[in-house]
Design a protein around this motif. Structure first.
Motif, PDB file in Angstrom:
ATOM      1  N   LEU A  82       1.017  -1.231   0.129  1.00 11.41           N
ATOM      2  CA  LEU A  82       0.098  -0.033  -0.134  1.00 11.41           C
ATOM      3  C   LEU A  82       0.935   1.220  -0.069  1.00 11.41           C
ATOM      4  N   GLY A  83       0.392   2.099  -1.007  1.00 12.12           N
ATOM      5  CA  GLY A  83       1.325   3.394  -1.074  1.00 12.12           C
ATOM      6  C   GLY A  83       2.254   3.187  -1.967  1.00 12.12           C
ATOM      7  N   GLY A  84       2.510   2.247  -2.805  1.00 11.36           N
ATOM      8  CA  GLY A  84       3.478   2.162  -4.030  1.00 11.36           C
ATOM      9  C   GLY A  84       2.806   2.903  -5.016  1.00 11.36           C
ATOM     10  N   LEU A  85       3.602   2.981  -5.871  1.00 10.37           N
ATOM     11  CA  LEU A  85       3.257   3.789  -7.334  1.00 10.37           C
ATOM     12  C   LEU A  85       2.973   2.905  -8.369  1.00 10.37           C
ATOM     13  N   ALA A  86       2.184   2.718  -9.239  1.00 10.70           N
ATOM     14  CA  ALA A  86       1.977   1.820 -10.126  1.00 10.70           C
ATOM     15  C   ALA A  86       1.669   2.390 -11.610  1.00 10.70           C
ATOM     16  N   GLY A  87       1.808   1.565 -12.474  1.00 13.57           N
ATOM     17  CA  GLY A  87       1.736   1.670 -13.874  1.00 13.57           C
ATOM     18  C   GLY A  87       1.240   0.622 -14.483  1.00 13.57           C
ATOM     19  N   THR A  88       0.597   0.964 -15.575  1.00 13.85           N
ATOM     20  CA  THR A  88      -0.317   0.023 -16.226  1.00 13.85           C
ATOM     21  C   THR A  88       0.110  -0.193 -18.014  1.00 13.85           C
ATOM     22  N   THR A  89      -0.217  -1.102 -18.626  1.00 20.15           N
ATOM     23  CA  THR A  89      -0.160  -1.221 -19.941  1.00 20.15           C
ATOM     24  C   THR A  89      -1.508  -2.087 -20.490  1.00 20.15           C
ATOM     25  N   VAL A  90      -1.521  -2.274 -21.943  1.00 17.33           N
ATOM     26  CA  VAL A  90      -2.459  -3.170 -22.435  1.00 17.33           C
ATOM     27  C   VAL A  90      -1.901  -4.025 -23.342  1.00 17.33           C
ATOM     28  N   VAL A  91      -2.227  -5.455 -23.066  1.00 18.48           N
ATOM     29  CA  VAL A  91      -1.772  -6.378 -23.946  1.00 18.48           C
ATOM     30  C   VAL A  91      -3.138  -6.857 -24.904  1.00 18.48           C
ATOM     31  N   ASN A  92      -2.971  -6.719 -25.992  1.00 17.93           N
ATOM     32  CA  ASN A  92      -4.063  -7.299 -27.175  1.00 17.93           C
ATOM     33  C   ASN A  92      -3.714  -8.472 -27.424  1.00 17.93           C
ATOM     34  N   ILE A  93      -4.241  -9.715 -27.259  1.00 20.27           N
ATOM     35  CA  ILE A  93      -4.011 -10.941 -27.572  1.00 20.27           C
ATOM     36  C   ILE A  93      -5.021 -11.561 -28.522  1.00 20.27           C
ATOM     37  N   THR A  94      -4.664 -12.280 -29.601  1.00 18.39           N
ATOM     38  CA  THR A  94      -5.256 -12.618 -30.630  1.00 18.39           C
ATOM     39  C   THR A  94      -5.151 -14.203 -30.621  1.00 18.39           C
TER      40      THR A  94
END
Length: 618
Positions: free
Chosen positions: A233-245
């Motif tokens: 808790l309190g950590g910083l986060a980043g996200t990304t998208v994976v488009n899977i076919t």
């Protein structure tokens, strides 16, 4: 959080003071000579530490430089130089207090190398050589993890098993990985369950649900989060998208839409014509949907064929043999469509083939009459009498109506109008005399037309060979004339004669030569038949003289020996000439004439009388 951060930075800055001591430097001047004596350094410092990202309103206090020589009377001046001196860092030249006047960011610059020096204000000279120290920027967790290559694209086969690796990703955190947990990243999945999962430490995305079917759903959008501070808790986060076919595998069998297909084709359609096409549909795509078609049963297996079109999806039914409605009006084909690329990992999804029935109806077409033979040949003797019937051709209407036929000869194939055909019976007969020596072959075309539909016309070729009959007499090859030298002796060859005959007997020509009956006892010349279709003319005496007689006429009788025997008589003119010792002619006074064999005896006597008259006048 911001306020707490500022308080801790201020506290650390107050505790960061110059370390060490500096020994005073003493100088003594001795009379007569100014000697400098090296003394111990009177001030020493190591390094200062300060937290990044200070957000207070006042300049950030870094530390204090102090020299033991400083008695507090303002005689010492502190000077700062090096990285950021004057722009990022300032020093109170009287007190030695160092402040940061800009926000510090460890990710931009982690440390600064500075130089410090204490000067005597009165002498404007340094009290000690310049010394270096380092200001190190301590990290705080001010950078979230980032996926530098996102968004990501990945493809996996449908029906992949649980645990199949989809893609491996790495998030980058700009914070100091050696200091605390600011750069320790943990991965988690925010969107994409229950189909996929991510390994928390490695960032490997895996299949977590078996039996994913491309034909049900092909594309998935998965959101992956990377969080620092170990995911706490309190950590910083980043996200990304994976488009899977999901890519296709052959997990669906082909299926025909219908159990029975109805097709029709006219009986006049030529071989290789297309009857129709069928398709066994497959939910798969690409090579997994490609088909191979074959006729596996039915009474039309030998009459029709099926091939796969260039797309490898459709089966094209074509005609293999000529069709005839009157012979057979319909056919049944049992056709199988099968995948060409079977995936043996999915035997339970099969069988990967399907069968259907195709019923082909043959359409009746009004066809032209057909002759009983594709071509006719007949041999006719050339002496056949006019109006003789020599053959009959026959044609019929192949359609069920079987209408009456009318016959005729295509006139541009019988320009001489030698033949006639009976309009109803098809009997061929002669109209003019035939002559093999004029035309040995007649190639005529006979037409057969339906009475009820004059546009329906069939045709056939009739080759008429004219057989030879011995109806031409043999003749000397050319109008012969010869000579005899005055010096010739008895038995001397003066001429070889040959004959030609327009007829063409099967066994070849056989000519027979003799002197005509009226010259059988000729005292001057004789004839020898060589039995090879040639004959020799020989002298029977010597003592020839132009003065006595300059021209002799020798009638030669020729027969061909065929039945009926044909004969002719031709006259050979022989002149008496003066010759040299080698037998070459030097002069001949009288002209000789060759008389054709067809002249009568009276005509021959008249010509001879004229010649004697002319000789007498000369």
């Amino acid at each position: 959080h911001k306020a707490g951060k500022g308080e801790s930075l201020a506290l650390l800055a107050l505790l960061s003071k110059a370390q060490g001591r500096m020994d005073r430097a003493k100088t003594e001047e001795e009379s007569g000579a100014g000697l400098l004596t090296r003394v111990k350094r009177g001030w020493v410092w190591n390094q200062f530490f300060v937290l990044e990202e200070y957000t207070g309103l006042e300049p950030l206090y870094i530390g204090k430089l102090h020299s033991d020589m400083d008695l507090g009377d303002g005689s010492i001046k502190y000077i700062l130089s090096g990285d950021g001196a004057g722009t990022t860092f300032t020093i109170d030249d009287s007190t030695g207090d160092i402040h940061a006047i800009k926000r510090l960011d460890r990710e931009v610059q982690a440390q600064y190398l500075l130089r410090a020096q204490a000067w005597n204000r009165q002498t404007d000279r340094p009290l000690e050589p310049e010394s270096e120290f380092i200001v190190k920027i301590q990290d705080i967790n001010d950078n979230e993890p980032k996926f530098l290559e996102g968004p990501y694209q990945a493809t996996i086969p449908e029906m992949s098993t649980i645990g199949t690796e989809v893609i491996r990703m790495t998030a980058t955190d700009a914070d100091d990985p050696t200091y605390g947990n600011s750069a320790r990243v943990v991965y988690s999945i925010l969107q994409g369950q229950p189909y996929f999962s991510v390994e928390p430490k490695t960032g490997v995305v895996q299949v977590s649900l078996a039996g994913m079917d491309r034909e049900v759903r092909e594309n998935y959008s998965v959101i992956i989060q990377a969080k620092d501070m170990g995911g706490q808790l309190g950590g910083l986060a980043g996200t990304t998208v994976v488009n899977i076919t999901l890519s296709d595998v052959n997990d669906n069998p082909p299926m025909f839409d219908q159990k029975l297909y109805q097709m029709s084709v006219p009986e006049s359609a030529p071989v290789s014509s297309v009857v129709g096409r069928i398709r066994a549909k497959d939910r798969d795509i690409g090579i997994n949907a490609e088909m191979r078609y074959s006729i596996i049963d039915g009474d039309g297996r030998d009459t029709f064929d099926i091939n796969t079109d260039p797309t490898n999806l459709f089966g094209i039914i074509t005609i293999k043999k000529p069709l005839n409605f009157e012979t057979k009006a319909s056919y049944t084909l049992k056709i199988e469509g099968a995948n060409t690329h079977v995936d043996h990992r999915f035997p339970d999804k099969g069988p990967f083939s399907h069968v259907t029935i195709v019923h082909v109806s043959i359409e009746d077409v009004d066809e032209p009459p057909e002759f009983s033979s594709a071509a006719y040949y007949i041999a006719v003797p050339e002496d056949t009498e006019i109006s003789t019937m020599f053959m009959t051709v026959s044609a019929r209407d192949p359609d069920a109506a079987n209408t009456s036929i009318r016959y005729s000869i295509e006139r541009n194939t019988d320009l001489g109008k030698y033949f006639y055909i009976d309009i109803t019976s098809g009997a061929l007969m002669t109209v003019l005399p035939l002559d093999r020596e004029e035309f040995s072959w007649h190639n005529i075309t006979v037409l057969a037309m339906e009475m009820n539909n004059p546009r329906m016309i069939g045709s056939v070729s009739v080759a008429v060979k004219i057989l030879d009959v011995n109806d031409n007499p043999p003749l000397l090859t050319q109008y012969f004339e010869s000579f005899v030298c005055e010096s010739a002796n008895a038995g001397q060859l003066i001429q070889t004669v040959t004959a030609v005959d327009a007829d063409d007997p099967l066994g070849g020509h056989h000519f027979y030569y003799s002197l005509a009956l009226e010259a059988a006892n000729n005292p001057n010349f004789t004839l020898r038949d060589n039995q090879d279709n040639t004959a020799w003319i020989l002298t029977r005496r010597g003592g020839w003289s132009q003065q006595d007689q300059s021209v002799y006429y020798l009638p030669i009788f020729i027969s061909d020996g065929e039945q009926p025997v044909q004969t002719s008589t031709s006259t050979l003119t022989i002149r008496v000439c003066s010759c040299d010792v080698e037998g070459n002619v030097m002069s001949c006074n009288a002209e000789a004439y060759h008389l054709p064999a067809s002249l009568s005896r009276g005509a021959l006597i008249a010509i001879l009388a004229c010649i004697f008259v002319l000789l007498g006048k000369s």
